[in-house]
Design a protein around this motif. Structure first.
Motif, PDB file in Angstrom:
ATOM      1  N   THR A   1      39.730  46.903  40.688  1.00 18.48           N
ATOM      2  CA  THR A   1      38.632  47.852  40.944  1.00 18.48           C
ATOM      3  C   THR A   1      38.257  47.766  42.432  1.00 18.48           C
ATOM      4  OG1 THR A   1      36.859  46.259  40.568  1.00 18.48           O
ATOM      5  CG2 THR A   1      37.733  47.381  38.613  1.00 18.48           C
ATOM      6  N   PRO A   2      37.505  48.767  42.937  1.00 21.91           N
ATOM      7  CA  PRO A   2      37.138  48.720  44.365  1.00 21.91           C
ATOM      8  C   PRO A   2      36.362  47.458  44.730  1.00 21.91           C
ATOM      9  CG  PRO A   2      36.698  50.895  43.460  1.00 21.91           C
ATOM     10  CD  PRO A   2      37.066  50.016  42.297  1.00 21.91           C
ATOM     11  N   TRP A   3      35.723  46.806  43.761  1.00 22.78           N
ATOM     12  CA  TRP A   3      34.971  45.579  44.066  1.00 22.78           C
ATOM     13  C   TRP A   3      35.750  44.332  43.642  1.00 22.78           C
ATOM     14  CZ3 TRP A   3      33.125  49.885  41.647  1.00 22.78           C
ATOM     15  CH2 TRP A   3      33.116  49.884  40.253  1.00 22.78           C
ATOM     16  N   GLY A   4      37.064  44.500  43.396  1.00 21.19           N
ATOM     17  CA  GLY A   4      37.944  43.334  43.282  1.00 21.19           C
ATOM     18  C   GLY A   4      38.053  42.703  41.909  1.00 21.19           C
ATOM     19  N   SER A   5      37.426  43.292  40.864  1.00 28.90           N
ATOM     20  CA  SER A   5      37.658  42.720  39.537  1.00 28.90           C
ATOM     21  C   SER A   5      38.959  43.305  38.972  1.00 28.90           C
ATOM     22  CB  SER A   5      36.463  42.959  38.614  1.00 28.90           C
ATOM     23  OG  SER A   5      36.229  44.326  38.479  1.00 28.90           O
ATOM     24  N   ARG A   6      39.459  42.676  37.929  1.00 36.60           N
ATOM     25  CA  ARG A   6      40.784  43.020  37.387  1.00 36.60           C
ATOM     26  C   ARG A   6      40.648  43.638  36.006  1.00 36.60           C
ATOM     27  NH1 ARG A   6      44.835  42.461  41.273  1.00 36.60           N
ATOM     28  NH2 ARG A   6      43.629  41.558  42.940  1.00 36.60           N
TER      29      ARG A   6
END
Ligand SMILES: C[S@@+](CC[C@H](N)C(=O)[O-])C[C@H]1O[C@@H](n2cnc3c(N)ncnc32)[C@H](O)[C@@H]1O
Length: 217
Positions: A200-205
């Protein structure tokens, strides 16, 4: 009572649309979890399915995705993007500017829309999985069956069995390739599947399952 059931269906569709219009009018494209700078997995599978520049391709629940930019940019000439949200399609059109002109843009609910023709490629990344109600799934699959040519392909990406239970605050149904194949029924033969980890754009998978089906005669 039939009246109640009919009323419920209309309300469900209207509130679904209101949800997505609100998302696309209040958030920029990179403020939503599903944003991809490059829709590489989808694009690869579309080309692997044998799409030519003349193939009729539809992106169901395409939203403001950049897949259409890639398809148009690579010379695909018959591209349709369908979404419940007019605001999502307007965002994509603004981004594409004049390159949006040859694209067919359809604001519709995929469970109620009547395909005017059959497509060579039906692509859906993260729209089908919102259909948690059996009646909606059956309505979608009826359109899918009508909307894909015999020998054409459906590429459907959902959250995988170990993916999130919700997206955009809404519950989703998760699938592996076998459960999706059972859900679509015997008119769709599974020809390829792959897992894909989306950042995601905030780095979660988020784990996705992409599955490719050939529409049987
Ligand atoms: C998670 S977003 C994915 C958007 C896009 N496919 C992508 O990969 O960026 C889900 C999209 O499906 C659309 N959608 C949800 N339910 C739908 C329905 N019943 N008919 C048409 N579009 C729908 C939403 O408006 C939204 O754009």
């Amino acid at each position: 009572m039939p009246w109640d059931l009919a009323g419920e269906g209309v309300m469900e569709s209207a509130s679904r649309q209101a949800h997505w219009e609100n998302v696309y009018t209040t958030k920029d494209e990179n403020e939503v979890s599903w944003f991809q700078q490059s829709p590489a997995p989808s694009f690869e599978l579309i080309t692997q399915a044998g799409a030519t520049h003349a193939s009729a391709i539809i992106d169901i629940g395409g939203g403001a995705s950049r897949l259409v930019d890639h398809l148009v940019g690579q010379g695909f000439e018959d591209v349709t993007v369908l979404d419940l949200s007019g605001a999502a399609l307007e965002a994509a059109k603004r981004r594409l500017e004049r390159r949006a002109d040859p694209v067919h843009w359809v604001v519709a609910d995929a469970t109620a829309w009547e395909p005017a023709k059959a497509y060579d490629i039906w692509h859906d990344r993260a729209a089908f999985h919102f259909l948690t109600d059996e009646k909606d799934r059956a309505a979608y699959i009826a359109r899918l069956t009508q909307g894909v040519k015999a020998g054409g392909h459906a590429i459907i990406a959902t959250f995988a069995l170990d993916g999130p239970e919700k997206c955009s605050g809404l519950p989703v149904a998760r699938y592996d390739s076998a459960s999706l194949a059972r859900t679509l029924g015997s008119k769709f033969l599974l020809v390829h599947t792959r897992r894909h980890e989306h950042a995601t754009p905030w780095g979660s998978r988020q784990m996705f399952q992409f599955s490719v089906f050939r529409r049987e005669a």
